[in-house]
Design a protein around this motif. Structure first.
Motif, PDB file in Angstrom:
ATOM      1  N   LEU A  35      30.453 126.840 107.053  1.00  0.00           N
ATOM      2  CA  LEU A  35      31.398 125.604 107.124  1.00  0.00           C
ATOM      3  C   LEU A  35      31.381 125.015 108.421  1.00  0.00           C
ATOM      4  N   PRO A  36      31.221 125.729 109.629  1.00  0.00           N
ATOM      5  CA  PRO A  36      31.038 124.924 110.869  1.00  0.00           C
ATOM      6  C   PRO A  36      29.748 124.252 110.852  1.00  0.00           C
ATOM      7  N   PHE A  37      28.692 124.764 110.475  1.00  0.00           N
ATOM      8  CA  PHE A  37      27.291 124.226 110.112  1.00  0.00           C
ATOM      9  C   PHE A  37      26.984 123.011 109.506  1.00  0.00           C
ATOM     10  N   ILE A  38      27.796 123.066 108.459  1.00  0.00           N
ATOM     11  CA  ILE A  38      28.054 121.995 107.621  1.00  0.00           C
ATOM     12  C   ILE A  38      28.811 120.842 108.122  1.00  0.00           C
ATOM     13  N   ALA A  39      29.891 121.123 108.734  1.00  0.00           N
ATOM     14  CA  ALA A  39      30.665 120.083 109.505  1.00  0.00           C
ATOM     15  C   ALA A  39      29.867 119.324 110.647  1.00  0.00           C
ATOM     16  N   GLU A  40      29.143 120.210 111.389  1.00  0.00           N
ATOM     17  CA  GLU A  40      28.492 119.601 112.395  1.00  0.00           C
ATOM     18  C   GLU A  40      27.192 118.804 112.140  1.00  0.00           C
ATOM     19  N   ILE A  41      26.472 119.250 110.955  1.00  0.00           N
ATOM     20  CA  ILE A  41      25.603 118.152 110.442  1.00  0.00           C
ATOM     21  C   ILE A  41      26.127 116.879 109.678  1.00  0.00           C
ATOM     22  N   SER A  42      27.146 117.221 109.071  1.00  0.00           N
ATOM     23  CA  SER A  42      27.800 115.771 108.474  1.00  0.00           C
ATOM     24  C   SER A  42      28.262 114.928 109.297  1.00  0.00           C
ATOM     25  N   GLU A  43      28.353 115.322 110.607  1.00  0.00           N
ATOM     26  CA  GLU A  43      28.671 114.287 111.728  1.00  0.00           C
ATOM     27  C   GLU A  43      27.650 113.376 112.165  1.00  0.00           C
ATOM     28  N   LYS A  44      26.364 113.828 111.817  1.00  0.00           N
ATOM     29  CA  LYS A  44      25.392 113.170 112.156  1.00  0.00           C
ATOM     30  C   LYS A  44      24.845 111.812 111.367  1.00  0.00           C
ATOM     31  N   TYR A  45      25.386 111.788 110.360  1.00  0.00           N
ATOM     32  CA  TYR A  45      25.197 110.766 109.329  1.00  0.00           C
ATOM     33  C   TYR A  45      26.175 110.594 108.327  1.00  0.00           C
ATOM     34  N   ASP A  46      26.151 109.223 107.831  1.00  0.00           N
ATOM     35  CA  ASP A  46      27.219 109.100 106.865  1.00  0.00           C
ATOM     36  C   ASP A  46      26.676 109.430 105.295  1.00  0.00           C
ATOM     37  N   PHE A  47      26.620 110.665 105.184  1.00  0.00           N
ATOM     38  CA  PHE A  47      26.160 111.200 103.877  1.00  0.00           C
ATOM     39  C   PHE A  47      26.996 110.802 102.877  1.00  0.00           C
ATOM     40  N   ALA A  48      26.440 110.661 101.545  1.00  0.00           N
ATOM     41  CA  ALA A  48      27.380 110.016 100.275  1.00  0.00           C
ATOM     42  C   ALA A  48      27.829 111.626  99.702  1.00  0.00           C
ATOM     43  N   ASN A  49      27.175 112.775  99.973  1.00  0.00           N
ATOM     44  CA  ASN A  49      27.599 114.006  99.611  1.00  0.00           C
ATOM     45  C   ASN A  49      26.886 114.940 100.582  1.00  0.00           C
ATOM     46  N   VAL A  50      27.570 116.259 100.421  1.00  0.00           N
ATOM     47  CA  VAL A  50      27.010 117.361 101.202  1.00  0.00           C
ATOM     48  C   VAL A  50      27.252 118.638 100.134  1.00  0.00           C
ATOM     49  N   MET A  51      25.922 118.983  99.518  1.00  0.00           N
ATOM     50  CA  MET A  51      25.954 120.312  98.919  1.00  0.00           C
ATOM     51  C   MET A  51      25.270 121.267  99.372  1.00  0.00           C
ATOM     52  N   PRO A  52      26.120 122.648  99.497  1.00  0.00           N
ATOM     53  CA  PRO A  52      25.226 123.858  99.632  1.00  0.00           C
ATOM     54  C   PRO A  52      24.690 124.283  98.367  1.00  0.00           C
ATOM     55  N   ILE A  53      23.228 124.570  98.340  1.00  0.00           N
ATOM     56  CA  ILE A  53      22.250 125.007  97.269  1.00  0.00           C
ATOM     57  C   ILE A  53      21.650 126.195  97.282  1.00  0.00           C
ATOM     58  N   SER A  54      20.947 126.640  96.295  1.00  0.00           N
ATOM     59  CA  SER A  54      19.978 127.611  96.465  1.00  0.00           C
ATOM     60  C   SER A  54      19.019 127.038  95.448  1.00  0.00           C
ATOM     61  N   ALA A  55      17.711 126.543  95.868  1.00  0.00           N
ATOM     62  CA  ALA A  55      16.694 126.081  95.091  1.00  0.00           C
ATOM     63  C   ALA A  55      16.241 127.122  94.205  1.00  0.00           C
ATOM     64  N   THR A  56      15.958 128.404  94.785  1.00  0.00           N
ATOM     65  CA  THR A  56      15.488 129.569  94.096  1.00  0.00           C
ATOM     66  C   THR A  56      16.301 130.302  93.145  1.00  0.00           C
ATOM     67  N   GLN A  57      17.497 130.312  93.412  1.00  0.00           N
ATOM     68  CA  GLN A  57      18.644 130.835  92.549  1.00  0.00           C
ATOM     69  C   GLN A  57      19.294 129.872  91.548  1.00  0.00           C
ATOM     70  N   GLY A  58      19.216 128.507  91.910  1.00  0.00           N
ATOM     71  CA  GLY A  58      19.862 127.505  91.109  1.00  0.00           C
ATOM     72  C   GLY A  58      21.299 127.282  91.467  1.00  0.00           C
ATOM     73  N   HIS A  59      21.591 128.148  92.386  1.00  0.00           N
ATOM     74  CA  HIS A  59      23.144 127.686  92.769  1.00  0.00           C
ATOM     75  C   HIS A  59      23.354 126.015  93.100  1.00  0.00           C
ATOM     76  N   ASN A  60      24.340 125.726  92.365  1.00  0.00           N
ATOM     77  CA  ASN A  60      24.920 124.235  92.492  1.00  0.00           C
ATOM     78  C   ASN A  60      23.785 123.369  92.013  1.00  0.00           C
ATOM     79  N   VAL A  61      22.759 123.670  91.249  1.00  0.00           N
ATOM     80  CA  VAL A  61      21.892 122.671  91.064  1.00  0.00           C
ATOM     81  C   VAL A  61      22.445 122.027  89.882  1.00  0.00           C
ATOM     82  N   GLN A  62      22.966 122.426  88.831  1.00  0.00           N
ATOM     83  CA  GLN A  62      23.683 121.835  87.790  1.00  0.00           C
ATOM     84  C   GLN A  62      24.542 120.740  88.376  1.00  0.00           C
ATOM     85  N   GLN A  63      25.186 121.070  89.282  1.00  0.00           N
ATOM     86  CA  GLN A  63      26.395 120.088  89.765  1.00  0.00           C
ATOM     87  C   GLN A  63      25.638 118.955  90.457  1.00  0.00           C
TER      88      GLN A  63
END
Length: 299
Positions: free
Chosen positions: A136-164
């Motif tokens: 959470l702190p890491f994502i919050a810090e990076i999110s301040e660097k740019y006006d991202f349309a969305n921020v999502m934690p994923i795992s490309a290998t495990q497929g976590h959040n890929v459908q979302q």
């Protein structure tokens, strides 16, 4: 597919080397299109991957990792191939590694300053983080660097959040008819995919021994009645590299060929005879003319 509710558009996948861009593409497609390895800069070209669902068509563009420090022509080519695509798509996916932000990530971020389409920050490899509260702190810090349309934690290998992620992307694509047929999954030729399969086996077989000054060229591709005959040339830059690729009594080259042949047979669904040669072509990776002759201007 002319339904007014049908969505179709281009999605660029960008990031520094070894971020899992090709792994994410393969997972989204449900098949292996882009070659992968643990070695940075495995991807050298823009790779188009097409996924068609009931109400939309995603045209993903996998890109080489944007990087610094490489001064050869092939490094410049890879950076151009990755940077140019972000201005010609409908959505950009920016992959970073969970808990690790580098100068090369900053380099990618700087290229996004002129982008006027939605940019989604994907924090990849979250499956490797034991304490998820650190995210959470890491994502919050990076999110301040740019006006991202969305921020999502994923795992490309495990497929976590890929459908979302896919569900979200569908909301961002424009209404349009499909550009590709339902059964098409790329615009690349079979010869190109075969060369990439062979190069993947090179990278994986040799690991840190393999210099970046290696590429693969298909010299012959011939469909016969019961078999496809493929002759491929592995280009290296020095005699020493040639010795490494061939291995003791040709054992390493044989192993590369055996593994590649199996994947090629799976790709084209027929028996394959694969012959590999290794040739020294000094300086090819730092020559714009050589790169063009080898197809590195096709992107």
């Amino acid at each position: 597919m002319t339904d007014q509710n049908f969505k179709c558009g281009y999605v660029a996948i960008i990031g520094r080397p070894n971020m899992g861009k090709s792994t994410l593409l393969n997972h989204m497609l449900g098949l292996k299109l882009s070659i992968t390895s643990r070695k940075p800069q495995t991807t050298r070209h823009q790779i188009l991957g097409v996924k068609t669902v009931d109400n939309g068509q995603f045209i993903f563009v996998d890109t080489p990792g944007i990087h610094s420090g490489g001064n050869r022509a092939i490094n410049r080519y890879m950076n151009r191939a990755a940077s140019s695509v972000i201005h010609d798509v409908d959505v950009v996916l920016f992959l970073v590694q969970a808990m690790k932000w580098t100068d090369e990530d900053e380099l990618v971020l700087k290229k996004l300053e002129q982008v006027d389409v939605p940019v989604v920050l994907l924090v990849n490899k979250v499956d490797k983080i034991a304490d998820k509260d650190q995210l959470l702190p890491f994502i919050a810090e990076i999110s301040e660097k740019y006006d991202f349309a969305n921020v999502m934690p994923i795992s490309a290998t495990q497929g976590h959040n890929v459908q979302q992620l896919e569900d979200y992307l569908l909301t961002k694509l424009p209404e349009a008819s499909a550009y590709f047929q339902d059964d098409e999954f790329t615009d690349r030729s079979t010869r190109f995919l075969v060369a990439e399969i062979i190069r993947e086996k090179l990278v994986r077989e040799l690991g840190n021994e393999l210099p970046y000054q290696t590429t693969v060229e298909i010299e012959q591709y011939k469909d016969e009645e019961k078999i496809t005959r493929i002759h491929a040339l592995i280009l290296v830059e020095t005699k020493g590299q040639k010795v490494i690729v061939i291995g003791d009594k040709g054992a390493r080259l044989k192993s590369i060929g055996t593994k590649a042949r199996k994947d090629i047979e799976n790709l084209i669904d027929r028996k394959v005879f694969l012959k590999l040669w290794v040739k020294v072509k000094s300086g090819w990776s730092d020559s714009e003319a050589s790169l063009r002759s080898l197809g590195y201007d096709a992107d």
